[in-house]
Design an enzyme around this catalytic site. Structure first.
Site, PDB file in Angstrom:
ATOM      1  N   ASP A 194       0.828  -1.211   0.000  1.00  0.00           N
ATOM      2  CA  ASP A 194       0.000   0.000   0.000  1.00  0.00           C
ATOM      3  C   ASP A 194       0.865   1.264   0.000  1.00  0.00           C
ATOM      4  O   ASP A 194       1.988   1.258   0.488  1.00  0.00           O
ATOM      5  CB  ASP A 194      -0.892  -0.024   1.251  1.00  0.00           C
ATOM      6  CG  ASP A 194      -2.041   0.971   1.141  1.00  0.00           C
ATOM      7  OD1 ASP A 194      -2.304   1.472   0.021  1.00  0.00           O
ATOM      8  OD2 ASP A 194      -2.663   1.262   2.167  1.00  0.00           O
TER       9      ASP A 194
ATOM     10  N   HIS B  37       3.080   3.578  -8.734  1.00  0.00           N
ATOM     11  CA  HIS B  37       2.997   2.141  -9.056  1.00  0.00           C
ATOM     12  C   HIS B  37       4.266   1.705  -9.784  1.00  0.00           C
ATOM     13  O   HIS B  37       4.800   0.630  -9.536  1.00  0.00           O
ATOM     14  CB  HIS B  37       1.781   1.857  -9.940  1.00  0.00           C
ATOM     15  CG  HIS B  37       0.478   2.172  -9.271  1.00  0.00           C
ATOM     16  ND1 HIS B  37       0.211   1.815  -7.973  1.00  0.00           N
ATOM     17  CD2 HIS B  37      -0.640   2.820  -9.707  1.00  0.00           C
ATOM     18  CE1 HIS B  37      -1.018   2.224  -7.650  1.00  0.00           C
ATOM     19  NE2 HIS B  37      -1.543   2.836  -8.678  1.00  0.00           N
TER      20      HIS B  37
ATOM     21  N   LEU C  46      11.324 -20.431  -4.528  1.00  0.00           N
ATOM     22  CA  LEU C  46      10.253 -19.573  -3.997  1.00  0.00           C
ATOM     23  C   LEU C  46       8.992 -19.657  -4.863  1.00  0.00           C
ATOM     24  O   LEU C  46       9.064 -19.615  -6.087  1.00  0.00           O
ATOM     25  CB  LEU C  46      10.747 -18.114  -3.973  1.00  0.00           C
ATOM     26  CG  LEU C  46       9.714 -17.047  -3.603  1.00  0.00           C
ATOM     27  CD1 LEU C  46       9.290 -17.164  -2.140  1.00  0.00           C
ATOM     28  CD2 LEU C  46      10.251 -15.636  -3.869  1.00  0.00           C
TER      29      LEU C  46
END
Ligand code: FPP
Length: 254
Positions: free
Chosen positions: A23, A40, A134
């Site tokens: 956020d 962004h 991962l």
């Protein structure tokens, strides 16, 4: 120094699954007098850094909340820009994912994605499907309430077709119909940018997660911030509804 923090992490007690609400991109950009998309764009740098950090540590699963079902209601230029950025980044990073043995997964309402995005994502999923390091889970067009309603619908269909006896429905049944059925529940959930909310993210799966909130805006979040969150996690006592004595009994003195 990031190295000092890294030394404080007990590698044998890493959270197996870290989930992050990224956020603060919009506020970060506004504070710099820039357009929200600029935020962004810089958030992608943090994504790279944190994915690398998790892979280096040996974390098993990292889920990133990249686009919520509710985000479709943002202004069209932001939605279009964000969607392009997401697809573009994933396309560009596939070779890095393969080089680092990272497997990509996507959870969310894929039906809502534009065709070009769905196709690109499908390709990236296939290209990384053999990797065993991962697991990077992108929550895209995702919301927990959507996921739960979807699971209930699928279960109802299987009941109707006689595949499930309603008497036998338990937590394992529901678990199996969630988009996260292949992943363990997150043990640590991080939200950046000073908001203390879960915002429709993995509501069922976060039942016993440790929640960590930081004021750092997502575009400023780096490995050292991740290390701080993990150290904080390792200093907590996880009780899963039991008493402190049950989970860490006092050693009996000889
Ligand atoms: C929340 O900040 C962030 C988003 C809605 C988008 C997150 C996307 C990125 C970081 C790009 C990631 C790229 C990949 C490949 C995952 P906000 O816009 O809600 O910020 P605000 O609360 O300050 O307005």
């Amino acid at each position: 120094m990031p190295e000092d923090l890294l030394e404080k992490i007990d590698k044998s007690r890493l959270p197996s699954h870290i989930a992050i609400i990224m956020d603060g991109n919009g506020r970060w950009a506004k504070e710099k007098g820039q357009d929200r998309l600029y935020g962004h764009f810089h958030g992608v740098e943090s994504v790279r850094n944190i994915v690398e950090g998790c892979a280096e540590l040996g974390v098993g699963y990292l889920t990133l909340y990249a686009f919520s079902t509710e985000n479709w209601d943002r202004p069209k230029n932001e939605v279009d820009g964000l969607m392009e950025l997401l697809v573009d980044t994933i396309r560009k990073e596939v070779s890095m994912l393969n080089k680092n043995n990272i497997r990509l997964h996507v959870i969310g309402d894929k039906e809502m994605l534009p065709d070009y995005a769905r196709n690109e994502l499908q390709e990236a999923l296939e290209m990384t499907s053999q990797n065993t390091g991962l697991n990077l889970v992108m929550a895209l067009s995702y919301s927990s309430r959507w996921e739960l309603v979807n699971a209930v619908k699928l279960i109802a269909l299987d009941v109707k077709e006689g595949k499930i006896d309603p008497e036998n429905i338990d937590q394992n049944t529901l678990q199996a119909y969630l988009t996260t059925s292949q992943f363990p529940d997150p043990e640590l959930m991080i939200r950046t940018s000073g908001e203390y909310r879960i915002s429709n993210f993995l509501l069922y799966q976060l039942a016993y997660a440790e929640l960590y909130f930081t004021n750092t805006r997502w575009p400023d979040f780096r490995k050292e911030n991740l290390y701080e969150a993990i150290i904080d996690f390792q200093n907590r006592e996880r009780r899963f509804g039991k008493t402190s004595e049950q989970v860490s009994p006092t050693p009996v003195m000889a």
